[in-house]
Design a protein around this motif. Structure first.
Motif, mmCIF file in Angstrom:
data_model
loop_
_atom_site.group_PDB
_atom_site.id
_atom_site.type_symbol
_atom_site.label_atom_id
_atom_site.label_comp_id
_atom_site.label_asym_id
_atom_site.label_seq_id
_atom_site.Cartn_x
_atom_site.Cartn_y
_atom_site.Cartn_z
ATOM 1 N N MET A 84 17.975 -58.096 50.261
ATOM 2 C CA MET A 84 17.352 -59.323 51.108
ATOM 3 C C MET A 84 16.800 -60.439 50.278
ATOM 4 S SD MET A 84 17.611 -58.358 54.218
ATOM 5 C CE MET A 84 16.506 -59.416 55.289
ATOM 6 N N CYS A 85 16.346 -59.793 49.128
ATOM 7 C CA CYS A 85 15.807 -60.870 48.108
ATOM 8 C C CYS A 85 16.900 -61.806 47.531
ATOM 9 C CB CYS A 85 15.099 -60.104 47.053
ATOM 10 S SG CYS A 85 14.475 -61.358 45.588
ATOM 11 N N LEU A 86 18.242 -61.114 47.365
ATOM 12 C CA LEU A 86 19.170 -61.775 46.764
ATOM 13 C C LEU A 86 19.569 -62.740 47.835
ATOM 14 C CD1 LEU A 86 21.064 -58.732 44.840
ATOM 15 C CD2 LEU A 86 19.722 -60.744 43.827
ATOM 16 N N VAL A 87 20.030 -62.221 48.940
ATOM 17 C CA VAL A 87 20.400 -63.119 50.032
ATOM 18 C C VAL A 87 19.760 -64.363 50.327
ATOM 19 C CG1 VAL A 87 21.127 -63.135 52.464
ATOM 20 C CG2 VAL A 87 21.774 -61.144 51.169
ATOM 21 N N SER A 88 18.448 -63.969 50.240
ATOM 22 C CA SER A 88 17.477 -65.150 50.625
ATOM 23 C C SER A 88 17.685 -66.301 49.538
ATOM 24 C CB SER A 88 16.068 -64.749 50.423
ATOM 25 O OG SER A 88 15.163 -65.818 50.854
ATOM 26 N N GLN A 89 17.554 -65.915 48.360
ATOM 27 C CA GLN A 89 18.024 -66.803 47.021
ATOM 28 C C GLN A 89 19.064 -67.643 47.065
ATOM 29 O OE1 GLN A 89 16.911 -65.375 43.177
ATOM 30 N NE2 GLN A 89 15.747 -63.668 43.774
ATOM 31 N N TRP A 90 20.145 -66.798 47.561
ATOM 32 C CA TRP A 90 21.604 -67.378 47.666
ATOM 33 C C TRP A 90 21.685 -68.647 48.788
ATOM 34 C CZ3 TRP A 90 24.463 -62.037 47.438
ATOM 35 C CH2 TRP A 90 24.338 -61.565 46.441
ATOM 36 N N GLN A 91 20.967 -68.269 49.834
ATOM 37 C CA GLN A 91 20.898 -69.446 50.972
ATOM 38 C C GLN A 91 19.888 -70.422 50.475
ATOM 39 O OE1 GLN A 91 19.522 -66.390 53.698
ATOM 40 N NE2 GLN A 91 21.335 -66.415 55.005
ATOM 41 N N LYS A 92 19.045 -70.361 49.882
ATOM 42 C CA LYS A 92 18.110 -71.329 49.170
ATOM 43 C C LYS A 92 18.847 -72.177 48.440
ATOM 44 C CE LYS A 92 13.466 -69.004 50.131
ATOM 45 N NZ LYS A 92 12.321 -68.361 49.420
ATOM 46 N N SER A 93 19.772 -71.715 47.526
ATOM 47 C CA SER A 93 20.602 -72.521 46.541
ATOM 48 C C SER A 93 21.630 -73.156 47.457
ATOM 49 C CB SER A 93 20.981 -71.369 45.567
ATOM 50 O OG SER A 93 21.973 -70.572 46.184
ATOM 51 N N GLY A 94 21.987 -72.987 48.544
ATOM 52 C CA GLY A 94 22.805 -73.870 49.271
ATOM 53 C C GLY A 94 24.290 -73.308 49.036
ATOM 54 N N LEU A 95 24.465 -72.123 48.817
ATOM 55 C CA LEU A 95 25.792 -71.247 48.851
ATOM 56 C C LEU A 95 26.472 -71.228 50.152
ATOM 57 C CD1 LEU A 95 25.291 -68.504 46.267
ATOM 58 C CD2 LEU A 95 26.323 -70.545 45.795
ATOM 59 N N SER A 96 27.674 -71.356 50.386
ATOM 60 C CA SER A 96 28.109 -71.179 51.688
ATOM 61 C C SER A 96 28.107 -69.713 52.300
ATOM 62 C CB SER A 96 29.773 -71.902 51.572
ATOM 63 O OG SER A 96 30.458 -70.863 50.845
ATOM 64 N N ALA A 97 28.292 -69.723 53.399
ATOM 65 C CA ALA A 97 28.431 -68.228 54.075
ATOM 66 C C ALA A 97 29.567 -67.586 53.249
ATOM 67 C CB ALA A 97 28.585 -68.166 55.683
ATOM 68 N N GLY A 98 30.540 -68.270 53.069
ATOM 69 C CA GLY A 98 31.908 -67.520 52.753
ATOM 70 C C GLY A 98 31.423 -66.889 51.342
ATOM 71 N N THR A 99 30.970 -67.643 50.352
ATOM 72 C CA THR A 99 30.551 -67.267 48.897
ATOM 73 C C THR A 99 29.684 -66.084 49.196
ATOM 74 O OG1 THR A 99 31.082 -69.511 48.183
ATOM 75 C CG2 THR A 99 29.585 -67.896 46.801
ATOM 76 N N ILE A 100 28.788 -66.383 49.852
ATOM 77 C CA ILE A 100 27.694 -65.116 50.223
ATOM 78 C C ILE A 100 28.231 -63.968 50.709
ATOM 79 C CG2 ILE A 100 25.402 -64.305 51.271
ATOM 80 C CD1 ILE A 100 24.554 -67.227 51.282
ATOM 81 N N LYS A 101 29.275 -63.966 51.488
ATOM 82 C CA LYS A 101 29.892 -62.464 52.023
ATOM 83 C C LYS A 101 30.779 -62.110 50.894
ATOM 84 C CE LYS A 101 29.851 -63.802 56.961
ATOM 85 N NZ LYS A 101 30.642 -64.111 58.235
ATOM 86 N N ASN A 102 31.551 -63.031 49.938
ATOM 87 C CA ASN A 102 32.235 -62.411 49.011
ATOM 88 C C ASN A 102 31.478 -61.623 47.962
ATOM 89 O OD1 ASN A 102 34.553 -63.662 49.978
ATOM 90 N ND2 ASN A 102 34.416 -65.620 48.525
ATOM 91 N N ARG A 103 30.084 -62.166 47.657
ATOM 92 C CA ARG A 103 29.242 -61.452 46.807
ATOM 93 C C ARG A 103 28.882 -60.073 47.586
ATOM 94 N NH1 ARG A 103 25.432 -66.029 43.864
ATOM 95 N NH2 ARG A 103 26.916 -67.308 43.018
ATOM 96 N N MET A 104 28.547 -60.206 48.919
ATOM 97 C CA MET A 104 28.012 -59.076 49.395
ATOM 98 C C MET A 104 29.109 -57.988 49.374
ATOM 99 S SD MET A 104 25.221 -59.404 50.397
ATOM 100 C CE MET A 104 25.087 -57.549 51.072
ATOM 101 N N ALA A 105 30.363 -58.289 49.359
ATOM 102 C CA ALA A 105 31.202 -57.255 49.147
ATOM 103 C C ALA A 105 31.316 -56.481 47.980
ATOM 104 C CB ALA A 105 32.718 -57.676 49.273
ATOM 105 N N GLY A 137 21.253 -62.490 58.281
ATOM 106 C CA GLY A 137 20.903 -63.741 58.241
ATOM 107 C C GLY A 137 22.170 -64.660 57.843
ATOM 108 N N ILE A 138 23.180 -63.979 57.529
ATOM 109 C CA ILE A 138 24.500 -64.684 57.025
ATOM 110 C C ILE A 138 25.339 -65.138 58.106
ATOM 111 C CG2 ILE A 138 26.436 -64.585 55.529
ATOM 112 C CD1 ILE A 138 25.165 -61.988 54.117
ATOM 113 N N ALA A 139 25.468 -66.372 58.150
ATOM 114 C CA ALA A 139 26.113 -67.028 59.385
ATOM 115 C C ALA A 139 27.574 -66.602 59.317
ATOM 116 C CB ALA A 139 26.098 -68.378 59.384
#
Length: 286
Positions: free
Chosen positions: A56-77, A100-102
């Motif tokens: 959750m901490c990582l996802v929160s940081q990625w969202q705050k840094s403005g990464l797209s949902a697609g990039t975050i999903k790729n990292r989550m894989a 909370g990933i769109a």
């Protein structure tokens, strides 16, 4: 290197799953995760101690840094791969929405299509130059354009891409229909011989870095746009009219036979680009 970084490095080395490109991407993402968690105060964290709160901490940081949902999903894989190897499937929720990933947004107003221009002359590495030419005329991804072995792929009227060259291990066949395609492929034969477009003295990762450095120095960026242009050219060839992103009629305005022609064209383009869903073609053509 932190203790967590060392743990993750060891885990990646012991589990070389997927293609070399996938392994390299996974290693980079997991090392970045370790650095970000350390920067967040988790200095003594070990891989076996990872919990959902860290994800959750990582996802929160990625969202705050403005990464797209697609990039975050790729990292989550890659994070899910890690959870599986650690035997901690519950560390990551199955549904990205719980994090909370769109959803990915496939429809964008901007036309990202690109064509090669005189800047190609500034790409001095012969193998990178050829990779770019093949990307443009066959709609290849960067990885495919580097790994391809022309002598194996050229089947006369078609270009057959092996699974090990392609994203997700999905082999595919692309028709050779233009003189430009044939000329580029013939030139690739001469350069590569029986090998690939990776010079004999280099690894894939090294040539990928050369590709990135050469395109940047030549003033070229977002070369994925060559796939967009390929898709748009194919759409026009298959339908007889321009795609929506290039100023053609919107899909919802088509009726009867025209709508069916549009659907068949999208199915064809999806297959030739190596996608399993027709919906994603919208990204390329509108």
């Amino acid at each position: 290197m932190s203790k967590l970084s060392k743990d993750l490095k060891t885990l990646c080395m012991r589990n070389p799953d997927g293609s070399h490109a996938t392994q390299a991407a996974r290693f980079l993402v997991l090392q970045q995760c370790a650095r970000e968690l350390r920067a967040s105060g988790y200095n003594q964290l070990r891989a076996d101690n990872l919990k959902m709160k860290h994800v959750m901490c990582l996802v929160s940081q990625w969202q705050k840094s403005g990464l797209s949902a697609g990039t975050i999903k790729n990292r989550m894989a890659h994070v899910r791969w890690l959870a599986e190897k650690l035997g901690k499937a519950g560390m990551v929720p199955k549904d990205n929405a719980q994090l909370g990933i769109a959803d990915r947004q496939y429809v964008g107003a901007a036309n990202k299509a690109q064509t090669l221009d005189t800047r190609l002359e500034n790409v001095t590495d012969a193998h990178v130059n050829m990779s770019l030419r093949l990307q443009a005329v066959f709609g290849l991804r960067r990885e495919e354009s580097i790994k391809i072995k022309p002598s194996m792929a050229d089947h006369g009227n078609t270009l057959a891409l092996k699974a090990s060259w392609c994203k997700g291990g999905r082999e595919r066949v692309i028709p050779i229909q233009t003189a430009e395609q044939r000329a580029a492929l013939d030139a690739a034969h001469v350069l590569a011989g029986k090998g690939s477009l990776i010079p004999a003295a280099k690894s894939y990762v090294q040539q990928q870095r050369t590709y990135d450095a050469q395109t940047k120095a030549a003033g070229l960026s977002n070369m994925h746009g060559l796939r967009h242009q390929y898709a748009q050219d194919r759409y026009e060839a298959l339908t007889g009219w321009k795609c929506p992103k290039a100023g053609g009629p919107a899909r919802n305005t088509l009726r009867g036979k025209a709508r069916e022609i549009d659907r068949q064209a999208r199915l064809t383009i999806s297959a030739q680009l190596g996608h399993s869903r027709i919906a994603i073609v919208t990204v390329y053509i509108g």
